[in-house]
Design a protein around this motif. Sequence first.
Motif, PDB file in Angstrom:
ATOM      1  N   THR A  20     -31.279   1.447 -41.996  1.00  0.00           N
ATOM      2  CA  THR A  20     -31.270   2.368 -43.149  1.00  0.00           C
ATOM      3  C   THR A  20     -32.341   1.983 -44.156  1.00  0.00           C
ATOM      4  O   THR A  20     -33.122   2.829 -44.615  1.00  0.00           O
ATOM      5  CB  THR A  20     -29.889   2.372 -43.818  1.00  0.00           C
ATOM      6  OG1 THR A  20     -28.897   2.752 -42.865  1.00  0.00           O
ATOM      7  CG2 THR A  20     -29.854   3.352 -44.994  1.00  0.00           C
ATOM      8  N   ALA A  21     -32.403   0.702 -44.495  1.00  0.00           N
ATOM      9  CA  ALA A  21     -33.399   0.238 -45.459  1.00  0.00           C
ATOM     10  C   ALA A  21     -34.811   0.358 -44.894  1.00  0.00           C
ATOM     11  O   ALA A  21     -35.750   0.724 -45.620  1.00  0.00           O
ATOM     12  CB  ALA A  21     -33.111  -1.215 -45.847  1.00  0.00           C
ATOM     13  N   VAL A  23     -35.983   2.518 -42.630  1.00  0.00           N
ATOM     14  CA  VAL A  23     -36.423   3.918 -42.604  1.00  0.00           C
ATOM     15  C   VAL A  23     -36.777   4.387 -44.007  1.00  0.00           C
ATOM     16  O   VAL A  23     -37.811   5.044 -44.224  1.00  0.00           O
ATOM     17  CB  VAL A  23     -35.326   4.817 -41.986  1.00  0.00           C
ATOM     18  CG1 VAL A  23     -35.659   6.294 -42.208  1.00  0.00           C
ATOM     19  CG2 VAL A  23     -35.190   4.531 -40.492  1.00  0.00           C
ATOM     20  N   ALA A  24     -35.958   4.048 -44.987  1.00  0.00           N
ATOM     21  CA  ALA A  24     -36.246   4.443 -46.372  1.00  0.00           C
ATOM     22  C   ALA A  24     -37.567   3.842 -46.841  1.00  0.00           C
ATOM     23  O   ALA A  24     -38.371   4.516 -47.512  1.00  0.00           O
ATOM     24  CB  ALA A  24     -35.109   4.001 -47.289  1.00  0.00           C
ATOM     25  N   ALA A  25     -37.813   2.585 -46.461  1.00  0.00           N
ATOM     26  CA  ALA A  25     -39.064   1.938 -46.856  1.00  0.00           C
ATOM     27  C   ALA A  25     -40.264   2.598 -46.197  1.00  0.00           C
ATOM     28  O   ALA A  25     -41.304   2.793 -46.830  1.00  0.00           O
ATOM     29  CB  ALA A  25     -39.007   0.454 -46.484  1.00  0.00           C
ATOM     30  N   VAL A  27     -40.476   5.748 -45.145  1.00  0.00           N
ATOM     31  CA  VAL A  27     -40.664   7.062 -45.771  1.00  0.00           C
ATOM     32  C   VAL A  27     -41.378   6.908 -47.108  1.00  0.00           C
ATOM     33  O   VAL A  27     -42.312   7.659 -47.430  1.00  0.00           O
ATOM     34  CB  VAL A  27     -39.307   7.771 -45.963  1.00  0.00           C
ATOM     35  CG1 VAL A  27     -39.460   9.028 -46.824  1.00  0.00           C
ATOM     36  CG2 VAL A  27     -38.704   8.147 -44.607  1.00  0.00           C
ATOM     37  N   ALA A  28     -40.963   5.919 -47.889  1.00  0.00           N
ATOM     38  CA  ALA A  28     -41.591   5.684 -49.191  1.00  0.00           C
ATOM     39  C   ALA A  28     -43.043   5.242 -49.031  1.00  0.00           C
ATOM     40  O   ALA A  28     -43.933   5.731 -49.752  1.00  0.00           O
ATOM     41  CB  ALA A  28     -40.798   4.624 -49.959  1.00  0.00           C
ATOM     42  N   ALA A  51     -30.121   7.801 -42.216  1.00  0.00           N
ATOM     43  CA  ALA A  51     -30.839   8.663 -43.165  1.00  0.00           C
ATOM     44  C   ALA A  51     -30.248   8.639 -44.573  1.00  0.00           C
ATOM     45  O   ALA A  51     -30.641   9.440 -45.423  1.00  0.00           O
ATOM     46  CB  ALA A  51     -30.856  10.096 -42.637  1.00  0.00           C
ATOM     47  N   GLU A  52     -29.321   7.733 -44.829  1.00  0.00           N
ATOM     48  CA  GLU A  52     -28.660   7.693 -46.141  1.00  0.00           C
ATOM     49  C   GLU A  52     -29.636   7.544 -47.299  1.00  0.00           C
ATOM     50  O   GLU A  52     -29.411   8.081 -48.383  1.00  0.00           O
ATOM     51  CB  GLU A  52     -27.653   6.536 -46.182  1.00  0.00           C
ATOM     52  CG  GLU A  52     -26.317   6.846 -45.548  1.00  0.00           C
ATOM     53  CD  GLU A  52     -25.371   5.656 -45.629  1.00  0.00           C
ATOM     54  OE1 GLU A  52     -25.776   4.611 -46.195  1.00  0.00           O
ATOM     55  OE2 GLU A  52     -24.233   5.762 -45.140  1.00  0.00           O
ATOM     56  N   GLY A  53     -30.711   6.831 -47.078  1.00  0.00           N
ATOM     57  CA  GLY A  53     -31.624   6.532 -48.180  1.00  0.00           C
ATOM     58  C   GLY A  53     -32.757   7.521 -48.357  1.00  0.00           C
ATOM     59  O   GLY A  53     -33.670   7.261 -49.152  1.00  0.00           O
ATOM     60  N   ILE A  54     -32.734   8.658 -47.642  1.00  0.00           N
ATOM     61  CA  ILE A  54     -33.828   9.620 -47.754  1.00  0.00           C
ATOM     62  C   ILE A  54     -33.288  11.039 -47.921  1.00  0.00           C
ATOM     63  O   ILE A  54     -32.148  11.332 -47.562  1.00  0.00           O
ATOM     64  CB  ILE A  54     -34.745   9.579 -46.509  1.00  0.00           C
ATOM     65  CG1 ILE A  54     -33.942   9.883 -45.233  1.00  0.00           C
ATOM     66  CG2 ILE A  54     -35.427   8.226 -46.400  1.00  0.00           C
ATOM     67  CD1 ILE A  54     -34.789   9.944 -43.969  1.00  0.00           C
ATOM     68  N   GLU A  55     -34.125  11.908 -48.484  1.00  0.00           N
ATOM     69  CA  GLU A  55     -33.788  13.327 -48.583  1.00  0.00           C
ATOM     70  C   GLU A  55     -34.370  14.059 -47.384  1.00  0.00           C
ATOM     71  O   GLU A  55     -35.481  13.768 -46.950  1.00  0.00           O
ATOM     72  CB  GLU A  55     -34.337  13.922 -49.887  1.00  0.00           C
ATOM     73  CG  GLU A  55     -33.662  13.387 -51.138  1.00  0.00           C
ATOM     74  CD  GLU A  55     -34.141  14.104 -52.391  1.00  0.00           C
ATOM     75  OE1 GLU A  55     -34.817  15.159 -52.254  1.00  0.00           O
ATOM     76  OE2 GLU A  55     -33.870  13.604 -53.491  1.00  0.00           O
TER      77      GLU A  55
END
Length: 350
Positions: A20-21, A23-25, A27-28, A51-55
């Motif tokens: 989760t972390a 994938v969010a990183a 994407v950012a 996908a919890e950390g992304i829109e």
Amino acid sequence: MRFDHRTLAQRVRFGTGGATAAVAAEVADRGARAVMLVAGPGEAEIAAQVAEGIELAVDWGEVTPHVPAGLAERARVAARGAGVDLVVSVGGGSTTGLAKAIALTEHIPIVAVPTTYAGSEATNVWGITTDSRKTTGVDDAVLPACVVYDAELTLSLPIDLTVASGLNALAHCVDSMWAPNSDPIDRALAEEGIRTTASALLELVGDGSDLAARERMLFGAYVSAVAFASAGSGLHHKICHVLGGAYDLPHAATHTVVLPHVLAFNAPAAPEAETRIARALGATGAVSGLRALYERLPVAGSLAELGYDLAAVPESVELVLPLVPAGNPRAVDRDALTRILTAAWSGDHI
């Protein structure tokens, strides 16, 4: 020693419990503003967690084995309509394959999060099925820009699918020993891939919850796929792609069944490959070593068990024959393919 080796550019984020972390990183870092999540119904819960950390701009849930052309086009239209600038795929080879089909025409980068050991995430190979005929190709546009490996995401994979998927990875290694572009680097990676995947699979059969073994299995799958991406598709994969596309056979299980028969056909004419494979399996011979491994694993024993009809062999031979790679260790004609496919159908030794 003389060879021309090409290494594909790709980031790998490897860490249990960190998907989760990671994938969010990713994407950012990429500044993505419209993300498309691709995951089949079986991976929906895991994908939601990842996908919890992304829109999300698109949450795509239709995934089918062998990537039918109509499905690929529907997914492309959805991505285009939402202005998607990054695809996150969560799942096995079918899911990664659909993400690649989108990237092939839309040129959108992929972050692949594997939940099996398919290895597609580490290759620039794509495949699409039209009218029961699977077409494959190579294009750097489909190589995922980043792979996120998290062994926790494989815990829900049943042991029979774990084994089939792991043996699919092992098949990448065997084919990499004699595929058209095989070189010393590929063969070294393939040998390590066989050693790692074989030992990890035996541990997982004893304890499917062993995260350390699942980590090694993911590592082995990645190494195997890297070798395969460089070496190219050999005889084994050409046969399996035809069988999967034409007769809708399960991908990993088909690789599992066919592999010993292609190995038995090629190994006598490929002494270096035979030595490497045997050494990696801790055996005196490649063929006997693979058979000994299979005896300790829950595997399908024949194509007949997978629903393949003996009457389809002549048609299959004609479909495979034009695809036989140049430089296969042994000459391949209709008779040879007939013997391989008939033995795979029955499960008898070639």
